[in-house]
Write a protein that holds these residues in place. Structure first.
Motif, mmCIF file in Angstrom:
data_model
loop_
_atom_site.group_PDB
_atom_site.id
_atom_site.type_symbol
_atom_site.label_atom_id
_atom_site.label_comp_id
_atom_site.label_asym_id
_atom_site.label_seq_id
_atom_site.Cartn_x
_atom_site.Cartn_y
_atom_site.Cartn_z
ATOM 1 N N SER A 17 3.147 -0.796 9.142
ATOM 2 C CA SER A 17 3.236 -2.052 9.890
ATOM 3 C C SER A 17 3.395 -3.247 8.958
ATOM 4 N N THR A 46 7.060 -3.083 7.692
ATOM 5 C CA THR A 46 7.996 -3.437 8.756
ATOM 6 C C THR A 46 8.064 -4.953 8.954
ATOM 7 N N GLY A 47 6.955 -5.618 8.812
ATOM 8 C CA GLY A 47 6.925 -7.061 9.016
ATOM 9 C C GLY A 47 7.195 -7.879 7.769
ATOM 10 N N ASP A 48 7.410 -7.208 6.674
ATOM 11 C CA ASP A 48 7.544 -7.882 5.378
ATOM 12 C C ASP A 48 8.980 -8.326 5.133
ATOM 13 N N THR A 49 9.145 -9.491 4.543
ATOM 14 C CA THR A 49 10.442 -9.908 4.037
ATOM 15 C C THR A 49 10.549 -9.431 2.595
ATOM 16 N N SER A 59 14.574 -9.878 6.246
ATOM 17 C CA SER A 59 13.339 -10.062 6.983
ATOM 18 C C SER A 59 13.116 -8.877 7.903
ATOM 19 N N SER A 60 12.082 -9.010 8.736
ATOM 20 C CA SER A 60 11.764 -7.931 9.660
ATOM 21 C C SER A 60 12.744 -7.871 10.812
ATOM 22 N N PRO A 103 16.193 -7.372 11.542
ATOM 23 C CA PRO A 103 16.281 -7.928 10.186
ATOM 24 C C PRO A 103 17.318 -9.047 10.090
ATOM 25 N N ARG A 124 17.389 -2.031 4.969
ATOM 26 C CA ARG A 124 16.044 -1.464 4.884
ATOM 27 C C ARG A 124 15.937 -0.265 5.801
ATOM 28 N N ASN A 145 12.777 1.317 7.438
ATOM 29 C CA ASN A 145 11.328 1.147 7.580
ATOM 30 C C ASN A 145 10.588 2.480 7.572
#
Length: 116
Positions: free
Chosen positions: A30, A33-36, A55-56, A58, A74, A76
């Protein structure tokens, strides 16, 4: 313990391609997934500069000099971010680093050398 483990890079002739990968080992899904995530590079005698970020969303962002040649993506499920680099030029020669905004953490760096 969270680590950003990079792979890829190396030596390529101008016009060639390389793909870099950065795996966020030990990072909770999680959070990843939310990380830039970003890719930076540093050439000898120059400051480290942002090449691309994702970004998430994206949502992606690129430095003008790499637009149309580089693609950041990405996966995830694999906690991995990629940088596909096409049509490389000698000016792209640098050490490339991935960066996690959430953890304020850098990867170990990967040398990319483009010969003319």
């Amino acid at each position: 313990q969270v680590q950003l483990v990079q792979s890829g890079g190396g030596l390529v002739q101008a016009g060639g391609s390389l793909r870099l990968a950065c795996k966020a080992s030990g990072m909770i899904l999680s959070v990843f997934t939310g990380d830039t995530m970003g890719w930076y590079r540093q050439a000898p005698g120059y400051e480290r500069e942002l090449v691309a970020s994702i970004s998430s969303g994206p949502v992606t962002n690129y430095q003008d000099s790499v637009k149309g040649r580089f693609t950041i993506s990405r996966d995830n499920t694999r906690r991995t971010v990629y940088l596909q680099m096409n049509d490389l030029t000698p000016e792209d020669t640098a050490i490339y680093y991935c960066y996690s905004t959430a953890r304020r953490m850098w990867g170990q760096g990967t040398q990319v050398t483009v010969s003319s």
